[in-house]
Write an enzyme that holds these catalytic residues in place. Structure first.
Site, PDB file in Angstrom:
ATOM      1  N   LYS A   1       0.852  -1.195   0.000  1.00  0.00           N
ATOM      2  CA  LYS A   1       0.000   0.000   0.000  1.00  0.00           C
ATOM      3  C   LYS A   1       0.885   1.241   0.000  1.00  0.00           C
ATOM      4  CE  LYS A   1      -3.960   2.038   2.498  1.00  0.00           C
ATOM      5  NZ  LYS A   1      -4.854   1.916   3.667  1.00  0.00           N
TER       6      LYS A   1
ATOM      7  N   SER B   1      -9.765   2.042   2.664  1.00  0.00           N
ATOM      8  CA  SER B   1      -8.852   2.779   1.819  1.00  0.00           C
ATOM      9  C   SER B   1      -7.831   1.895   1.090  1.00  0.00           C
ATOM     10  CB  SER B   1      -8.099   3.811   2.651  1.00  0.00           C
ATOM     11  OG  SER B   1      -7.277   3.165   3.599  1.00  0.00           O
TER      12      SER B   1
ATOM     13  N   SER C   1     -10.072  -0.259   6.842  1.00  0.00           N
ATOM     14  CA  SER C   1      -9.424  -0.061   5.541  1.00  0.00           C
ATOM     15  C   SER C   1      -8.755  -1.290   4.947  1.00  0.00           C
ATOM     16  CB  SER C   1      -8.400   1.070   5.634  1.00  0.00           C
ATOM     17  OG  SER C   1      -9.053   2.304   5.543  1.00  0.00           O
TER      18      SER C   1
END
Lengths: 485, 479
Positions: A75, A150, A174
């Site tokens: 990420k 996210s 997330s």
């Protein structure tokens, strides 16, 4: 055999038997990215060229451990030395990190190879990856749908076989919510189990790094790699190192599972609700005790979350001031304008909204009514979980009240977007671990995830329950994303 | 001096850089100076994703300071964030302590013309220093140097207990001396490692209410503290006498023009949005931990002063002087051990040594020689190896080129002539050359003896033992 279809534990078997090389694996992923990335758009930065070189080196020098030569996606809020860490923000569009996050050091030490940095909601604020400054990411099951967020890039990349597994971060859901939307496994470990050093902070008291994987076995293996006390993170906890793969046993006999009725009430999609009830039946059938219980904290948890997370974020994001690194506005006449213009132009609307909220709740005169009160309620919520865990081993809820929604469907309604976090947020507030595993597809062919919540530092029980369910329902074996256009 | 019908009310917030080897939240060196941005790492430069880890030495030093100033030590403490934007503050918040400081409610005593006085300390907390801005003299911009960012500080907040600039100076000197004694800071004011924010207000004598105060930031010399306070008090009195109000504001003292300037106005009043730092855990101290630090504290000035007066028979004035600085006191102890003449040691410190330092505009930490060397010097005088006046020359040598005094007098040929034969020779020569003085002496003019001794000293270039000269002249003149 299609290499990118395989789980990591399957890849390791082939590497161990020398039936495959690391270069072949990296090549297969590079080709897959070339083919599918234009549809999914999971990446911010692709580093397959560097990955090929690493793989070549490992193949020629020999593997030095079980995971040596295995690729991974990261990420884009986790720092890798010499690689851009953008947090999907204009603010850090050109920021090249000068250091490694602790989790990256650990992965490098084991010989894992990064394929690139994955898209996300800007600074991890959002649940759809639509708040990325760069581009939307599409859900591999239906390209018109969001992948969640996210960590949407991480989840979509794993689901679309663009990476074999990935790291994400979870502040209020997330990891788990995008895992659920994309039909994969996502774990938020207990707060303090994984070092946060090098994870760009959103809300320090809630953030945790965790694995997004194709199955529960990979999840346990990746947690083995990243868990552990870190002297660089004062909030990481010094507990004995465990081998989580030992918990991968298909057996839930005697396990006590609670299903809180409030999490199946109004607002939860009917098909999602049914999937949870079916999962409960499955567990019963396999020998677990399943009981309905009450955990009436959803609304309060959501309020507490948006106060504490925004308060911490408003302070954590102060360093993006245009002075030392990151975006600086071109036009300014004085110091004040450097700050105002750089932050106005560098941050997107969702980030600004949360900074403003957080600044407000910390302001003198409002601190007691909001931040201080939220901290008190946080303790109450933690106690509520404690109370349930005196009686039960696992709490079963939906991961999200709905399946993945359409791109653009909620992006103009922040409040509705916030409400979608209601199942995941309380877990971060309490600091306990939670895992999302795919249960089935809904009538439109979109994945539904179930969430299992465990006691502090009892990831083993979570893995055991998740593994048993996975072996029983065989979601991955029966379903594949279709890249519906 | 201010008008008789007014009195000043002064409180100090003293910032003291701790002399730990590494910074408060990372392992960068705390060393002063260095090329800009060379004592930095991702943590103290606030790179995204970095986290602070509290340096335990900082807590230990702060607890030491608290114990040495009679504070109670808090067993449950925490770090808070103070949020504001400034280019020298890389995280846009300073990690400090807000409502749970490490140390609370202490006091130190100072000397005033009216006797000893206690100045109360409200609190001592730990925090990180900010970086430094270097403003380009050609106006091309400002450059951020983060070498100092993250250097540990303690902030010592006094109650508004001081009533004159002199009291404020005494208090500051006392704090400096204590912090030096317990070795938690080098207290180099010129390098900014000890500095004070000075709060001043004035009120009519007899009034119990406080006037509106102003705060002068970052005062880093005793002289500017005294001048600043006197200036500010007079300015405030003048305002009040003219029927105007004092504005509560932050001021900058300018040493060159000798006046204060407003730094920011009221509209800009900052809301620092303090909240507990979620990256750090609570600071919990056990009784045992605090007790161990207490046991390891060195002897403090109060106790040394008592010892000097009671065991070494120093006057209060001498004891105060000697204990005013760790450096004096350590030299005193060492020298006394060597020569066993405490009074002589304190006299040398108070007169000749203090005079040289004064001329050089230096403090006691700059004394280049050891207490042992001073002790030896005094011993040489006491034994009659050198005279007192040669001793002063040796002291000057010690300042210039410190080495063992016995070596200095040997190299310079300053050994006193104490050989009876040699002295007799000189005495006879002087008597022969000065018949008039001999006659005067014999006629009852005692003063003539001094002249004869002076001549003999001249003859030996000061090296003759004066007592022996005296004695021998008298003997010869009697013949």
């Amino acid at each position: 055999m299609n290499i990118t279809d395989l789980t990591v534990h399957e890849l390791i078997d082939l590497l161990d038997k020398k039936e495959i090389t690391s270069q072949e694996i990296v090549k297969a992923y590079a080709d897959r990215i070339d083919e599918k990335e234009k549809d999914v758009q999971a990446f911010v930065t692709v580093t397959t060229d560097d990955a090929s070189k690493m793989a070549e080196k490992i193949d020629s020098e020999g593997r030095n451990g079980k995971f040596s030569g295995i690729p991974i996606g990261i990420k884009d809020n986790i720092n890798i030395d010499g690689v851009k860490t953008t947090c999907s923000s204009r603010m850090l569009e050109n920021f090249v990190s000068p250091y490694n996050a602790t989790v990256i050091d650990k992965l490098h030490a084991e010989g894992l190879i990064s394929l690139g940095k994955l898209n996300m909601d800007e600074f991890a604020m959002g649940g759809s990856t639509e708040h990325s400054y760069f581009h939307n990411t599409c859900n591999p099951w239906d390209l018109n749908k969001v992948p969640g967020g996210s960590s949407g890039g991480s989840a979509a990349a794993v689901a679309a076989n663009l990476v074999p597994w990935a790291l994400g971060s979870d502040t209020g859901g997330s990891i788990r919510q995008p895992a659920s939307f994309c039909g994969i496994v996502g774990l938020k470990p207990t707060y303090g189990l994984v070092s946060r050093y090098g994870l760009v902070a959103f809300a320090s008291s809630l953030d945790q790094i965790g694995p997004l994987t194709k199955d529960v076995t990979d999840s346990a293996m990746l947690l083995n790699l990243i868990a552990g006390y870190d002297e660089k993170d004062s909030t990481s906890v010094n507990i004995e190192k465990k081998d989580y793969t030992k918990a991968l046993v298909k057996d839930v006999k005697g396990l006590k599972i609670a299903v809180p009725k409030e999490f199946l009430a109004e607002g939860v999609n009917e098909e999602v609700k049914n999937a949870i009830l079916e999962a409960a039946e499955t567990y019963k059938k396999l020998g677990a005790t399943v009981e309905e219980c009450s955990l009436d904290i959803g609304k309060e948890a959501l309020a507490v979350y948006y106060i504490i997370a925004c308060a911490e974020a408003s302070s954590n994001l102060g360093r993006f001031d245009g002075i030392r690194y990151g975006y600086r506005a071109e036009n300014f006449d004085n110091l004040r304008e450097i700050y105002i213009n750089s932050r106005t132009e560098g941050f997107g609307p969702e980030v600004k909204r949360r900074i403003i909220l957080g600044t407000y709740v910390l302001s003198s005169g409002y601190y007691d009514a909001y931040y201080k009160k939220a901290q008190k309620v946080r303790t109450v919520i933690r106690d509520e979980y404690q109370r349930l865990f005196e009686k039960y081993d696992i709490i079963l809820t939906p991961t999200s009240p709905t399946v993945a929604f359409g791109i653009g469907e909620k992006s103009n309604n922040p409040l509705e977007m916030y409400l979608a976090d209601i199942c995941t947020v309380p877990v971060n507030i309490a600091g306990v671990p939670g895992i999302s595993i795919p249960a089935k597809l809904d009538s439109n062919g979109m994945p539904i995830g179930i969430q299992l919540i465990g006691k502090h530092f009892d990831e083993e029980t979570l893995f055991r329950a998740a593994f048993t369910f996975e072996q029983e329902v065989k979601f991955r074996a029966n379903n594949k994303p279709e890249f519906k256009k | 001096m201010i008008r008789d019908d007014y009195e000043m009310v002064i409180g100090l917030e003293v910032h003291c850089e701790l002399s730990t080897k590494t910074k408060i939240f990372c392992s960068c060196p705390t060393e002063f100076g260095g090329e800009p941005n060379t004592h930095c790492c991702p943590v103290c430069m606030a790179m995204p994703g970095t986290l602070p880890v509290l340096n335990e030495k900082v807590v230990e030093y702060a607890v030491k300071a608290g114990l040495a100033t009679n504070c109670s030590i808090s067993q449950n403490s925490k770090n808070d964030r103070k949020n504001y934007f400034y280019p020298d503050l890389p995280k846009a918040y300073q990690i400090s302590q807000y409502d749970k400081p490490l140390c609370n409610h202490g006091h130190v005593s100072i000397e005033t013309p009216e006797g000893e006085k206690d100045i109360r300390i409200l609190r001592i907390h730990i925090e990180e220093d900010a970086g430094k801005l270097n403003h380009d003299e050609y106006g091309r911009g400002s450059f951020v140097d983060l070498n100092r960012a993250g250097v540990p500080l303690i902030e010592i907040v006094s109650e508004p207990d001081m009533r004159s600039a002199e009291e404020a100076e005494s208090y500051m000197r006392k704090l400096k001396s204590i912090l030096e004694y317990i070795e938690v800071s080098d207290c180099k004011m010129q390098e900014g490692s000890l500095r004070a924010d000075v709060n001043v207000s004035v009120r009519k004598k007899g009034s119990t209410e406080f006037g509106t105060r102003t705060e002068m930031k970052n005062m880093n010399s005793f002289r500017s503290i005294v001048r600043g306070i006197n200036y500010e008090a007079e300015r405030q009195i003048e305002l009040i006498e003219n029927g105007e109000a004092v504005t509560q504001e932050t001021l900058r003292w300018d040493d060159i023009s000798g006046r204060t300037f407003s730094m920011r106005d009221k509209e800009d009043a900052q809301d620092y949005r303090y909240f507990p730092d979620p990256d750090l855990v609570a600071i919990k101290l056990s009784d045992e931990y605090i007790e161990n630090i207490k046991k390891a504290l060195p002897e403090l000035p109060e106790s040394r002063k008592k010892r000097y007066m009671e065991e070494m028979d120093l006057s209060e004035k001498a004891a105060n002087f000697v204990t005013s600085s760790k450096y004096y006191s350590n030299i005193f102890d060492e020298a006394t051990e060597k020569c066993n003449n405490p009074k002589a040691v304190s006299n040398w410190l108070m007169s000749d040594i203090a005079k040289v330092l004064n001329e050089r505009e230096e403090e006691a930490d700059k004394i280049p020689f050891s207490g042992k060397e001073l002790g030896e010097l005094i011993e040489l005088i006491d034994k009659g190896t050198i005279s007192n006046s040669i001793g002063k020359k040796v002291l000057n040598e010690l300042f210039e080129n410190p080495k063992a005094p016995s070596k200095i007098i040997e190299e310079k040929g300053w050994v006193q002539i104490s050989d009876e034969g040699a002295i007799k020779e000189v005495v006879i020569k002087v008597l022969e050359n000065n018949p008039q003085s001999v006659a005067d002496y014999k006629a009852g003019k005692d003063k003539a003896l001094g002249f004869l001794v002076g001549q003999a000293m001249k003859e030996t270039r000061g090296k003759a033992n004066p007592q022996m000269l005296n004695k021998m002249f008298i003997e010869e003149l009697k013949k």
